[in-house]
Design a protein around this motif. Structure first.
Motif, mmCIF file in Angstrom:
data_model
loop_
_atom_site.group_PDB
_atom_site.id
_atom_site.type_symbol
_atom_site.label_atom_id
_atom_site.label_comp_id
_atom_site.label_asym_id
_atom_site.label_seq_id
_atom_site.Cartn_x
_atom_site.Cartn_y
_atom_site.Cartn_z
ATOM 1 N N ASP A 124 -17.091 -4.573 -7.230
ATOM 2 C CA ASP A 124 -16.939 -4.374 -8.662
ATOM 3 C C ASP A 124 -16.335 -5.621 -9.293
ATOM 4 N N ASP A 125 -16.367 -5.678 -10.623
ATOM 5 C CA ASP A 125 -15.782 -6.773 -11.395
ATOM 6 C C ASP A 125 -16.406 -8.123 -11.034
ATOM 7 N N CYS A 126 -17.693 -8.110 -10.698
ATOM 8 C CA CYS A 126 -18.401 -9.338 -10.354
ATOM 9 C C CYS A 126 -18.823 -10.082 -11.617
ATOM 10 N N ILE A 127 -19.082 -11.360 -11.455
ATOM 11 C CA ILE A 127 -19.731 -12.123 -12.511
ATOM 12 C C ILE A 127 -21.122 -12.506 -12.009
ATOM 13 N N ILE A 128 -22.062 -12.591 -12.938
ATOM 14 C CA ILE A 128 -23.422 -13.035 -12.594
ATOM 15 C C ILE A 128 -23.630 -14.380 -13.264
ATOM 16 N N VAL A 129 -23.869 -15.389 -12.436
ATOM 17 C CA VAL A 129 -24.069 -16.749 -12.917
ATOM 18 C C VAL A 129 -25.526 -17.144 -12.705
ATOM 19 N N ARG A 130 -26.125 -17.631 -13.770
ATOM 20 C CA ARG A 130 -27.501 -18.143 -13.679
ATOM 21 C C ARG A 130 -27.415 -19.643 -13.402
ATOM 22 N N GLN A 131 -28.107 -20.070 -12.359
ATOM 23 C CA GLN A 131 -28.206 -21.495 -12.027
ATOM 24 C C GLN A 131 -29.653 -21.895 -12.249
ATOM 25 N N ARG A 132 -29.859 -22.812 -13.179
ATOM 26 C CA ARG A 132 -31.222 -23.185 -13.564
ATOM 27 C C ARG A 132 -31.486 -24.647 -13.196
ATOM 28 N N PHE A 133 -32.475 -24.845 -12.334
ATOM 29 C CA PHE A 133 -32.893 -26.191 -11.928
ATOM 30 C C PHE A 133 -34.158 -26.509 -12.724
ATOM 31 N N ASP A 134 -33.955 -26.982 -13.973
ATOM 32 C CA ASP A 134 -35.088 -27.149 -14.883
ATOM 33 C C ASP A 134 -36.124 -28.149 -14.387
ATOM 34 N N GLU A 135 -35.679 -29.270 -13.832
ATOM 35 C CA GLU A 135 -36.642 -30.271 -13.359
ATOM 36 C C GLU A 135 -37.545 -29.703 -12.279
ATOM 37 N N ALA A 136 -36.981 -28.875 -11.415
ATOM 38 C CA ALA A 136 -37.767 -28.285 -10.330
ATOM 39 C C ALA A 136 -38.470 -27.001 -10.779
ATOM 40 N N GLY A 137 -38.060 -26.461 -11.932
ATOM 41 C CA GLY A 137 -38.722 -25.278 -12.481
ATOM 42 C C GLY A 137 -38.350 -23.959 -11.822
ATOM 43 N N TYR A 138 -37.144 -23.842 -11.300
ATOM 44 C CA TYR A 138 -36.754 -22.552 -10.747
ATOM 45 C C TYR A 138 -35.277 -22.295 -11.022
ATOM 46 N N GLY A 139 -34.865 -21.059 -10.748
ATOM 47 C CA GLY A 139 -33.482 -20.693 -10.983
ATOM 48 C C GLY A 139 -33.042 -19.572 -10.067
ATOM 49 N N PHE A 140 -31.737 -19.375 -10.016
ATOM 50 C CA PHE A 140 -31.152 -18.318 -9.205
ATOM 51 C C PHE A 140 -30.164 -17.522 -10.042
ATOM 52 N N LEU A 141 -30.016 -16.256 -9.698
ATOM 53 C CA LEU A 141 -28.959 -15.424 -10.238
ATOM 54 C C LEU A 141 -27.980 -15.208 -9.090
ATOM 55 N N VAL A 142 -26.713 -15.544 -9.329
ATOM 56 C CA VAL A 142 -25.707 -15.503 -8.267
ATOM 57 C C VAL A 142 -24.578 -14.562 -8.664
ATOM 58 N N TRP A 143 -24.271 -13.600 -7.802
ATOM 59 C CA TRP A 143 -23.182 -12.659 -8.013
ATOM 60 C C TRP A 143 -21.960 -13.158 -7.258
ATOM 61 N N TYR A 144 -20.830 -13.309 -7.976
ATOM 62 C CA TYR A 144 -19.543 -13.661 -7.369
ATOM 63 C C TYR A 144 -18.625 -12.456 -7.496
ATOM 64 N N ALA A 145 -17.965 -12.082 -6.401
ATOM 65 C CA ALA A 145 -17.003 -10.974 -6.431
ATOM 66 C C ALA A 145 -15.587 -11.515 -6.255
ATOM 67 N N PRO A 146 -14.606 -10.889 -6.908
ATOM 68 C CA PRO A 146 -13.218 -11.321 -6.748
ATOM 69 C C PRO A 146 -12.789 -11.292 -5.278
ATOM 70 N N GLY A 147 -12.179 -12.391 -4.826
ATOM 71 C CA GLY A 147 -11.673 -12.474 -3.465
ATOM 72 C C GLY A 147 -12.727 -12.589 -2.387
ATOM 73 N N VAL A 148 -13.987 -12.665 -2.785
ATOM 74 C CA VAL A 148 -15.083 -12.706 -1.810
ATOM 75 C C VAL A 148 -15.968 -13.932 -2.020
ATOM 76 N N GLY A 149 -16.145 -14.339 -3.267
ATOM 77 C CA GLY A 149 -17.075 -15.425 -3.553
ATOM 78 C C GLY A 149 -18.474 -14.878 -3.751
ATOM 79 N N VAL A 150 -19.464 -15.631 -3.309
ATOM 80 C CA VAL A 150 -20.864 -15.243 -3.507
ATOM 81 C C VAL A 150 -21.192 -14.025 -2.639
ATOM 82 N N VAL A 151 -21.710 -12.962 -3.278
ATOM 83 C CA VAL A 151 -22.139 -11.799 -2.507
ATOM 84 C C VAL A 151 -23.654 -11.702 -2.424
ATOM 85 N N GLN A 152 -24.336 -12.247 -3.426
ATOM 86 C CA GLN A 152 -25.789 -12.319 -3.314
ATOM 87 C C GLN A 152 -26.336 -13.331 -4.296
#
Length: 191
Positions: A124-152
């Motif tokens: 719970d209480d995660c943040i969702i960060v969008r990482q966009r690599f415009d030159e390469a034309g793709y992106g990722f959605l990254v979930w960070y959880a408190p005290g855990v870091g990247v969960v997916q």
């Protein structure tokens, strides 16, 4: 814990809240663009030097890769021990709608207070960060959880899972430090 809790609770606007706890191994199921599918271990700990913490990713039968996390006035930076270019991964204040660019990557916080489940674990209480690599034309959605870091991490275009947390275990601090040190030949040059 890693000292992320403060009197009166957690500060969800503090980017260090979303770092993994020290002296733990985080196991991920990964599916990389180059075709590799399998597991990756991320060892989180602290070694001597300027970094707030260091994380070494170890792929079985392969080499380790270390990133060092630095806290600066404008946010948290990841510095690869290999490439040495600092990339701002989170802003100084984690709020929905924040956006920034670093290292040719566009970042934005799409959501705060999100919940996600991976492999039988809920966060719970995660943040969702969008990482966009415009030159390469793709992106990722990254979930960070408190005290855990990247969960997916999901491929933004196809929703296919790129990186998913499947296990967390405690490690001996001296073993963590020795492993991180072995995979951090350039730690003294990090700034």
């Amino acid at each position: 814990g890693a000292g992320i809790l403060q009197l009166g609770g957690t500060d969800y606007e503090d980017p260090t809240t979303y770092l993994p706890e020290l002296n733990r191994k985080y196991t991920y199921q990964v599916r990389y663009a180059d075709g590799y599918e399998g597991t990756e271990e991320l060892w989180a700990g602290r070694i001597d030097g300027p970094a707030l913490m260091s994380m070494t990713s170890i792929i079985p039968e392969s080499e380790g890769f270390t990133e060092h996390i630095l806290k600066k006035s404008d946010g948290l930076y990841s510095v690869s021990d290999t490439y040495m270019e600092p990339i701002r991964i989170l802003p100084a204040k984690v709020v929905q709608g924040a956006s920034w660019e670093s290292g040719g990557v566009g970042f934005s916080i799409l959501e705060t207070g999100a919940s996600v489940s991976t492999s039988g674990m809920s966060f719970d209480d995660c943040i969702i960060v969008r990482q966009r690599f415009d030159e390469a034309g793709y992106g990722f959605l990254v979930w960070y959880a408190p005290g855990v870091g990247v969960v997916q991490s999901l491929d933004e275009g196809s929703d296919s899972v790129y990186y998913m947390l499947v296990g967390i275990s405690d490690l001996d601090p001296s073993e963590v430090k020795a492993t991180l040190t072995r995979y951090s030949p350039n730690i003294q040059q990090i700034q």
